[in-house]
Design an enzyme around this catalytic site. Structure first.
Site, PDB file in Angstrom:
ATOM      1  N   GLU A 193       0.350   1.421  -6.832  1.00 40.98           N
ATOM      2  CA  GLU A 193       1.401   0.885  -5.958  1.00 40.98           C
ATOM      3  C   GLU A 193       2.099  -0.224  -6.731  1.00 40.98           C
ATOM      4  OE1 GLU A 193       2.130   2.479  -3.504  1.00 40.98           O
ATOM      5  OE2 GLU A 193       0.285   3.586  -3.090  1.00 40.98           O
ATOM      6  N   CYS A 244       6.654  -6.373  -2.827  1.00 40.78           N
ATOM      7  CA  CYS A 244       7.139  -5.194  -3.541  1.00 40.78           C
ATOM      8  C   CYS A 244       8.217  -4.501  -2.725  1.00 40.78           C
ATOM      9  CB  CYS A 244       6.002  -4.253  -3.878  1.00 40.78           C
ATOM     10  SG  CYS A 244       5.103  -3.708  -2.459  1.00 40.78           S
TER      11      CYS A 244
HETATM   12  C1  UN1 Z   1       3.478  -5.552  -1.191  1.00 36.84           C
HETATM   13  O1  UN1 Z   1       4.395  -6.346  -1.324  1.00 36.84           O
HETATM   14  O2  UN1 Z   1       2.665  -5.351  -2.122  1.00 36.84           O
HETATM   15  O3  UN1 Z   1       5.864  -3.679   3.965  1.00 36.84           O
HETATM   16  C2  UN1 Z   1       3.189  -4.845   0.073  1.00 36.84           C
HETATM   17  C3  UN1 Z   1       5.604  -4.843   3.740  1.00 36.84           C
HETATM   18  C4  UN1 Z   1       4.183  -5.323   3.688  1.00 36.84           C
HETATM   19  C5  UN1 Z   1       3.488  -4.804   2.503  1.00 36.84           C
HETATM   20  C6  UN1 Z   1       4.109  -5.172   1.192  1.00 36.84           C
HETATM   21  N1  UN1 Z   1       3.478  -5.045   4.912  1.00 36.84           N
HETATM   22  O4  UN1 Z   1       6.458  -5.655   3.538  1.00 36.84           O
END
Ligand code: UN1
Length: 522
Positions: free
Chosen positions: A268, A302
């Site tokens: 990921e 992310c």
């Molecule tokens: C991440 O930034 O690694 O959808 C995950 C979202 C969060 C998860 C982000 N619940 O913004």
């Protein structure tokens, strides 16, 4: 219940005492620091929180050995009973929600409301997978032949090495740990080394939920050591699955390493997530979504918004409202419930973000704030000087085109690009053309645009009239291209990461029946 690192005495940064957190292997906390020490700093207050006693590569391999030893017995525990352990972990997390959320806010500066949401995501993940312990279904399959039964079973993969980032220090680890453990695997978890206090508290909650010693091991180590340890553990046949959340550059190296061992890791990685604003969009709603996903958590997700792709006919009005919203946003102490964002996670995150700004500055006009870069007494935001924390100004960059570095570079900070389009084809080309494929959003009131956008999007996750961030705990989460290798987390789909299908055939004909025979001969 008191969870170490959350409520115990001697952990008050104001007192100048910091807890030391070593590796947790075979049910015991270690106190050696073969890989050195690293003290985490509250980024809003510039006070120490805890000191990580880092492991060396040998420590990582030892944890994998211990996990290998413990895994067989854990796999033999009936899945519904493993589900009860997961349920108990969820209860413990819920009972410690306030303390755990406060710790997340203290160690990485996440606004308290979002820290609470993050802890809630752990609770929801446990609730979802607790029930999965009673549903780890296989199938019965019709045979080509009479007097023969075919079955499929899910079997655990073995030892999972899980390496996670510090921006979601409990929710994202839970996406791996909870299903991996539920499926009967043992885990070696390498949290971000700059979040030792959170890692300790989280490990304790899992351990106290009833996991036998050795089933979950936590090792704090720096990036290079982790890579060397993983490599050695794979060579020794001690790791069967890698889960990694982090940068695309490191993800490529992990993917190469896993590939050499014929393994398919769960990767990921980064994102450069677009948000398309159609001419018929509700502009206020789009501004709200862009503000939250572009600047919430200071852009350190992310799934953070990278580029707004706005139709030329509404560009000026969108930018005017977006700019005003960014100017009005509250930035500051993350323990306050009304801030859009707090400090950067650490000095390293701030330095990386400033490097990205330096690349952008000569080519673009920067909007949206009274300054750019770090907020300091010499570069304040109104009367907010940032001191003693490490805060960054929010920045909007208008006039982004596909050739710009900003269009294709993940910045992990509070900066949002704005590009314009004339035709729907141009909009989808811009939404897909940056090489990442994690999350993409469209704001429109025309259903056909929403469906077409979904069909054409290269992203693993598509939002309609909603921002690019805010995944739910039971939908598949993951990306394509530079965002990952197509693996998915969350929901039932993740079971395929942590189990392998095994088939069985049982022939009760009392004579050898040969498969693949011409059925006419039967
Ligand atoms: C991440 O930034 O690694 O959808 C995950 C979202 C969060 C998860 C982000 N619940 O913004």
């Amino acid at each position: 219940m008191t969870v170490a690192g959350v409520r115990e005495e001697g952990h008050d940064p104001a007192m100048g005492t910091t807890r030391e957190v070593g590796a947790y292997i075979g049910g015991k906390w270690r106190d050696d620091a073969a890989g050195g020490r690293l003290t985490s700093i509250d980024p809003a207050r510039d006070t120490p929180v805890a000191t990580a006693l880092l492991a060396d590569a040998g420590g990582f391999v030892e944890a994998c050995h211990v996990a290998r030893e413990a895994q067989r017995a854990w796999a033999a525990v009936p899945a519904p009973v493993r589900g009860r352990v997961v349920e108990q972990i969820g209860r413990l997390v819920e009972a410690n929600k306030d303390e755990l959320a406060a710790l997340v806010t203290r160690e990485i500066g996440k606004p308290i409301a979002e820290s609470r949401g993050e802890v809630q995501e752990v609770i929801d993940t446990c609730a979802f997978f607790a029930g999965e312990g009673r549903r780890l279904y296989g199938q019965t399959v019709p045979s080509e032949m009479p007097d023969k039964q075919l079955f499929t079973f899910r079997v655990p993969v073995g030892v999972a090495a899980i390496v996670t980032a510090g921006n979601f220090p409990v929710a994202v680890p839970s996406w791996y740990l909870v299903p991996a453990l539920l499926c009967g695997n043992a885990v070696v978890w390498k949290p971000a080394e700059y979040t030792p206090a959170i890692a300790e508290a989280f490990t304790e909650l899992f351990a106290r939920g009833g996991l036998p010693a050795g089933v979950l091991n936590t090792v704090l180590a720096d990036g290079r050591t982790t890579f060397d340890g993983l490599s050695a553990a794979l060579d020794a046949g001690l790791v069967d699955k890698i889960g990694f959340t982090g940068s695309s550059a490191v993800g490529v190296r992990i993917g190469e390493l896993a590939g050499r061992h014929l393994q398919n890791p769960c990767l990921e990685l980064g994102g450069k997530n677009p948000l398309v604003v159609m001419p018929d969009a509700d502009l206020d709603l789009a501004v709200e979504g862009a503000l939250f996903s572009g600047f919430g958590t200071a852009g350190q997700r992310c799934t953070s918004l990278g580029t707004v792709i706005v139709h030329a006919s509404v560009h000026d009005e969108f930018l005017r409202r977006f700019d005003a919203a960014v100017r009005d946003a509250a930035i500051g102490d993350p323990t306050r419930s009304d801030v859009l964002y707090g400090p950067m996670i650490s000095a390293r995150f701030l330095a990386n973000f400033e490097k990205h700004l330096d690349l952008v500055r000569p080519h673009h006009t920067l909007h949206g704030s009274t300054g750019t870069g770090r907020i300091t007494p010499a570069n304040p935001r109104g009367d907010f000087t940032g001191e003693p924390g490490i805060y960054a100004h929010p920045t909007i960059v208008d006039g982004v085109v596909a050739d710009d570095a900003l269009y294709r570079t993940e910045t992990f900070g509070p900066i949002v690009g704005v590009a314009t389009f004339e035709t729907f084809d141009e909009a989808t080309a811009l939404a897909n053309g940056h090489g990442y494929g994690l999350s993409a959003a469209i704001y429109t009131s025309t259903p056909v645009h929403a469906f077409r956008f979904r069909e054409r999007a290269s992203a693993g996750m598509v939002s309609v009239n909603n921002s690019t961030s805010g995944a739910e705990a039971h939908l598949p989460f993951g990306g394509n291209g530079r965002s990952g290798n197509g693996s998915r987390q969350s929901g039932i789909w993740v079971l395929d990461q942590f189990t392998r299908w095994q088939s069985m055939n049982w022939d009760y004909a009392g004579k050898l029946q040969k498969a693949q025979m011409d059925t006419a001969e039967l």
